[in-house]
Write an enzyme that holds these catalytic residues in place. Structure first.
Site, short mmCIF file in Angstrom:
data_model
loop_
_atom_site.label_atom_id
_atom_site.label_comp_id
_atom_site.label_asym_id
_atom_site.label_seq_id
_atom_site.Cartn_x
_atom_site.Cartn_y
_atom_site.Cartn_z
N LYS A 71 31.07 62.90 -25.25
CA LYS A 71 32.42 62.41 -24.90
C LYS A 71 32.92 61.31 -25.84
O LYS A 71 34.12 61.09 -25.95
CB LYS A 71 32.44 61.91 -23.46
CG LYS A 71 32.34 63.04 -22.44
CD LYS A 71 32.48 62.55 -21.02
CE LYS A 71 32.35 63.71 -20.04
NZ LYS A 71 32.66 63.35 -18.67
N TYR A 218 27.84 64.86 -6.55
CA TYR A 218 28.24 66.06 -5.79
C TYR A 218 27.10 67.02 -5.49
O TYR A 218 27.32 68.05 -4.85
CB TYR A 218 29.40 66.79 -6.48
CG TYR A 218 29.11 67.33 -7.86
CD1 TYR A 218 29.52 66.63 -8.98
CD2 TYR A 218 28.45 68.53 -8.03
CE1 TYR A 218 29.28 67.11 -10.24
CE2 TYR A 218 28.19 69.03 -9.31
CZ TYR A 218 28.61 68.31 -10.41
OH TYR A 218 28.36 68.78 -11.67
#
Ligand code: NAP
Length: 272
Positions: A71, A218
């Protein structure tokens, strides 16, 4: 039989890329909107990023999702950065604007959009963790106009650095449970399946039904943090919401189309 002929190519780069749900989401979206495109997974080692970006420039690839650990490094090979990518300091989405490669960041929207319905009731927020996801979380909270943001992290120096960069306040790790917050966001790996699964990142004694809890983890869906927050009567937002919203925003950037949020969520939950 009709043969599917994709006209556009998208994909994700990261390392390792083992369990990414992005191909599932975007290929489903292309099919829903009858867009002749395909989205692939391109595992890319860090030393191959430069080469890959050259390929992106020269082949008819329309857009790319960028994940850990690329990133930051992809920013060396693009032509423009959007304001929100500048703000987060990282890129998770690439697309073409004319002959220029644009780097954008939809992770911040992944944090701000699930919280938007509650933004009026959030004055104070605690962010736990100071890694890559924390940067997007801070930008997401600031996009909502939340000004009183505290950050806490096991390694305090990292929280200090982010606090200075984003002009927010630091809390000592050992005092994170000492006061009430309107919002608590977990951006640590605590609670993730594996060795940290049973560790709650927060001490919840001072939280109640007026606290909103957003666990960015998650997997599992029901983390120990989420379970304890529910027991306290807190409003809970699950980590899958960040994934759904960052993905929906990527899809919109690439196609101009909106994914059906409920169907996207169900698709991901069914495949977790
Ligand atoms: P990262 O850059 O590696 O940061 C990890 C963070 O967890 C650091 O703040 C680290 O603290 C903390 N941590 C790790 N082990 C700890 C421990 N034993 N005790 C206390 N703190 C500990 O990772 P990231 O990319 O920010 O991701 C963090 C989490 O966010 C992951 O669980 C990831 O799955 C989740 N995430 C979710 C989404 C989504 O779409 N829902 C997107 C991105 C990330 P130190 O600085 O002290 O090491």
């Amino acid at each position: 039989m009709e043969v599917f002929k994709p006209e556009k190519l998208f994909g994700i780069i990261g390392h390792p890329l083992g369990h990414t749900m992005s191909p599932l989401l975007h290929n489903w979206g292309f099919s829903e909107h009858k867009i002749p495109a395909v989205y692939m997974a391109w595992p890319t080692e860090p030393e191959k990023v430069e080469n890959f970006m050259q390929t992106f420039r020269n082949l008819p690839i329309s857009g790319i999702s960028v994940t850990i650990p690329h990133k930051l490094s992809v920013m060396n090979y693009i032509d423009q950065l959007t304001e929100r990518a500048k703000s987060v300091g990282a890129v998770n989405t690439l697309y073409w604007k004319g002959d220029k490669i644009v780097g954008d960041n939809t992770d911040a929207a992944g944090v701000s959009e699930p919280l938007r319905p509650y933004s009026d009731q959030i004055k104070t927020a605690l962010l736990i963790g100071a890694g890559g996801a924390a940067r997007a979380a801070i930008t997401g909270l600031q996009l909502l106009g939340i000004n009183e943001i505290f950050i806490t992290n096991r390694t305090k120096s990292k929280a200090d650095d982010l606090a200075a960069e984003f002009k927010i306040s630091v809390l000592d790790w050992d005092t994170r449970g000492d006061q009430h917050f309107d919002l608590i966001v977990n951006s640590t790996s605590l609670g993730m399946s594996g060795e940290f699964q049973e560790i709650n990142p927060m001490i919840m004694d001072n939280q109640d039904a007026n606290t909103i809890v957003f666990d960015l983890v998650y997997n599992p869906i029901e983390t120990v943090f989420v379970k304890e927050a529910k027991a306290k009567g807190c409003t809970v937002i699950h980590g899958i919401e960040m994934f759904v919203h960052q993905g929906m925003e990527q899809f919109r950037l690439w196609t101009g189309k909106k994914l059906d949020e409920k169907k996207a969520r169900k698709l991901l939950l069914d495949n977790l």
